[in-house]
Scaffold this motif. Structure first.
Motif, PDB file in Angstrom:
ATOM      1  N   GLY A 171      -2.166  10.248  -1.109  1.00 36.67           N
ATOM      2  CA  GLY A 171      -2.696   8.713  -1.205  1.00 36.67           C
ATOM      3  C   GLY A 171      -1.538   7.850  -0.525  1.00 36.67           C
ATOM      4  O   GLY A 171      -1.925   6.874   0.185  1.00 36.67           O
ATOM      5  N   THR A 172      -0.317   8.089  -0.660  1.00 35.00           N
ATOM      6  CA  THR A 172       0.843   7.356   0.258  1.00 35.00           C
ATOM      7  C   THR A 172       0.715   7.711   1.510  1.00 35.00           C
ATOM      8  O   THR A 172       0.735   6.832   2.367  1.00 35.00           O
ATOM      9  CB  THR A 172       2.137   8.067  -0.428  1.00 35.00           C
ATOM     10  OG1 THR A 172       2.251   7.601  -1.727  1.00 35.00           O
ATOM     11  CG2 THR A 172       3.243   6.972   0.388  1.00 35.00           C
ATOM     12  N   GLY A 173       0.252   8.863   2.263  1.00 39.32           N
ATOM     13  CA  GLY A 173       0.105   9.139   3.264  1.00 39.32           C
ATOM     14  C   GLY A 173      -1.027   8.456   3.979  1.00 39.32           C
ATOM     15  O   GLY A 173      -1.118   7.859   5.257  1.00 39.32           O
ATOM     16  N   PHE A 174      -2.131   8.334   3.387  1.00 40.45           N
ATOM     17  CA  PHE A 174      -3.427   7.782   3.790  1.00 40.45           C
ATOM     18  C   PHE A 174      -3.131   6.272   3.880  1.00 40.45           C
ATOM     19  O   PHE A 174      -3.463   5.483   4.839  1.00 40.45           O
ATOM     20  CB  PHE A 174      -4.692   8.104   3.051  1.00 40.45           C
ATOM     21  CG  PHE A 174      -4.979   9.353   3.238  1.00 40.45           C
ATOM     22  CD1 PHE A 174      -5.427   9.848   4.412  1.00 40.45           C
ATOM     23  CD2 PHE A 174      -5.376  10.211   2.166  1.00 40.45           C
ATOM     24  CE1 PHE A 174      -5.832  11.297   4.734  1.00 40.45           C
ATOM     25  CE2 PHE A 174      -5.891  11.669   2.337  1.00 40.45           C
ATOM     26  CZ  PHE A 174      -6.363  11.958   3.451  1.00 40.45           C
ATOM     27  N   ALA A 175      -2.297   5.624   2.827  1.00 36.52           N
ATOM     28  CA  ALA A 175      -2.153   4.351   2.677  1.00 36.52           C
ATOM     29  C   ALA A 175      -1.291   3.809   4.043  1.00 36.52           C
ATOM     30  O   ALA A 175      -1.301   2.592   4.291  1.00 36.52           O
ATOM     31  CB  ALA A 175      -1.294   4.055   1.608  1.00 36.52           C
ATOM     32  N   LEU A 207       0.685  -1.195   0.079  1.00 33.43           N
ATOM     33  CA  LEU A 207       0.003   0.082   0.017  1.00 33.43           C
ATOM     34  C   LEU A 207       0.849   1.174   0.067  1.00 33.43           C
ATOM     35  O   LEU A 207       0.386   2.191  -0.610  1.00 33.43           O
ATOM     36  CB  LEU A 207      -0.810  -0.139   1.158  1.00 33.43           C
ATOM     37  CG  LEU A 207      -2.249  -0.720   1.010  1.00 33.43           C
ATOM     38  CD1 LEU A 207      -3.166  -0.786   2.433  1.00 33.43           C
ATOM     39  CD2 LEU A 207      -3.076  -0.334  -0.222  1.00 33.43           C
ATOM     40  N   PRO A 208       2.162   1.450   0.677  1.00 29.37           N
ATOM     41  CA  PRO A 208       2.753   2.507   0.768  1.00 29.37           C
ATOM     42  C   PRO A 208       3.339   2.890  -0.687  1.00 29.37           C
ATOM     43  O   PRO A 208       3.709   4.010  -0.822  1.00 29.37           O
ATOM     44  CB  PRO A 208       3.985   2.154   1.753  1.00 29.37           C
ATOM     45  CG  PRO A 208       3.237   1.408   2.688  1.00 29.37           C
ATOM     46  CD  PRO A 208       2.338   0.466   1.822  1.00 29.37           C
ATOM     47  N   LEU A 209       3.297   1.851  -1.657  1.00 27.60           N
ATOM     48  CA  LEU A 209       3.857   2.267  -2.964  1.00 27.60           C
ATOM     49  C   LEU A 209       2.977   2.553  -3.832  1.00 27.60           C
ATOM     50  O   LEU A 209       3.065   2.731  -4.982  1.00 27.60           O
ATOM     51  CB  LEU A 209       4.518   0.887  -3.641  1.00 27.60           C
ATOM     52  CG  LEU A 209       5.464   0.297  -2.559  1.00 27.60           C
ATOM     53  CD1 LEU A 209       5.956  -1.214  -3.248  1.00 27.60           C
ATOM     54  CD2 LEU A 209       6.682   1.132  -2.467  1.00 27.60           C
ATOM     55  N   ILE A 210       1.550   2.986  -3.172  1.00 22.43           N
ATOM     56  CA  ILE A 210       0.551   3.622  -4.114  1.00 22.43           C
ATOM     57  C   ILE A 210       0.726   4.795  -4.938  1.00 22.43           C
ATOM     58  O   ILE A 210       0.292   5.130  -6.143  1.00 22.43           O
ATOM     59  CB  ILE A 210      -0.893   3.454  -3.373  1.00 22.43           C
ATOM     60  CG1 ILE A 210      -2.129   3.396  -4.374  1.00 22.43           C
ATOM     61  CG2 ILE A 210      -0.752   4.794  -2.400  1.00 22.43           C
ATOM     62  CD1 ILE A 210      -3.386   3.564  -3.534  1.00 22.43           C
ATOM     63  N   GLY A 211       1.667   5.666  -4.215  1.00 27.34           N
ATOM     64  CA  GLY A 211       2.019   6.725  -4.800  1.00 27.34           C
ATOM     65  C   GLY A 211       2.739   6.616  -6.144  1.00 27.34           C
ATOM     66  O   GLY A 211       2.478   7.536  -7.196  1.00 27.34           O
ATOM     67  N   ILE A 212       3.471   5.536  -6.546  1.00 27.26           N
ATOM     68  CA  ILE A 212       4.290   5.529  -7.722  1.00 27.26           C
ATOM     69  C   ILE A 212       3.204   5.201  -8.953  1.00 27.26           C
ATOM     70  O   ILE A 212       3.368   6.000 -10.005  1.00 27.26           O
ATOM     71  CB  ILE A 212       5.096   4.113  -7.600  1.00 27.26           C
ATOM     72  CG1 ILE A 212       6.205   4.354  -6.565  1.00 27.26           C
ATOM     73  CG2 ILE A 212       5.871   3.854  -8.961  1.00 27.26           C
ATOM     74  CD1 ILE A 212       6.944   3.354  -6.321  1.00 27.26           C
TER      75      ILE A 212
END
Length: 244
Positions: free
Chosen positions: A35-39, A7-12
């Motif tokens: 998105g990354t922060g919320f993830a 999930l933390p990689l969703i920003g990519i």
């Protein structure tokens, strides 16, 4: 595969999709950051605090971006035209001489650490390129678009080459310090930034001489190309009259 680790990689993918769809880059990066922060479980206020902290830490970079709209406003109100008119009043000014003078000043200032004295956005596009183009127009009249593009390319190259070789002489330049640190980390001691700067002087002088030689031939080359362009235009008009 653990989904929580991905999930933390969703920003990519958000950045890739945003740039692929040609959305506003600032909006894309902001959405990817949110998105990354919320993830990773951050709340909205923590995200705002993080954004503000990073903005303050990089405010020097951000302030440089503020130059772009200022230059755009100056161009809108006639900065390029004023630069061309000013050069047209100097009879001895030619495209090659203007670019040679800028090259010398740019490389010398970069060697002293004044890296922000020039630049593509704040000097080359609004001032140097119009001045070089105005000198050519003053001598030859109307310029074809290919010649204008060529002059602009030479103006940009002057800034890049002079900065690249000039800044290597400045001992506090980041690349010089990086080379010094790299050598020490790999067991090569006794090489100080001053030594790297001194050894950069011959290279900078060679770049200066080579580029000044190229620019000394630029005026003759422009005159030759414009003469050929004018001859072609005259032949085309004569053929049009005969066919009429």
């Amino acid at each position: 595969m653990n989904l929580a680790l991905l999930l933390p990689l969703i920003g990519i993918p958000l950045v890739v999709i945003g740039f692929a769809l040609r959305f506003n880059p600032l909006l894309v990066v902001t959405v990817a950051g949110l998105g990354t922060g919320f993830a990773v479980g951050m709340d909205f206020m923590s995200l705002l605090e993080t954004f503000g902290e990073k903005f303050l830490n990089s405010r020097q970079l951000t302030s440089s971006l503020l130059i772009l709209p200022i230059i755009g406003l100056l161009e809108h109100y006639g900065l390029r035209e004023r630069a061309q008119q000013w050069v047209a009043n100097i009879r001895s000014a030619t495209t090659g001489r203007i670019l040679m003078l800028y090259f010398v000043v740019r490389e010398a200032s970069a060697a002293m650490g004044l890296l922000s004295l020039g630049g593509q956005a704040q000097t080359v596009r609004p001032l140097l390129s119009p001045m070089a183009e105005g000198a050519a127009s003053n001598l030859h009249g109307e310029l074809p678009s290919a010649i204008r593009d060529r002059i602009a390319a030479h103006a940009a190259a002057c800034d890049n080459v002079a900065l690249f070789f000039g800044e290597d002489i400045f001992i506090a330049f980041g690349a010089v310090l990086l080379m010094t640190a790299f050598l020490k980390e790999n067991g090569i001691n006794g090489i100080e930034p001053l030594a790297i700067g001194i050894w950069g002087i011959p290279t900078a002088l060679c770049a200066l001489l080579i580029h000044l030689f190229r620019l000394s031939r630029l005026d003759a080359s422009i005159a030759k190309d414009i003469a050929a362009w004018q001859k072609t235009n005259q032949a085309g008009r004569a053929n049009a009259v005969v066919n009429a």
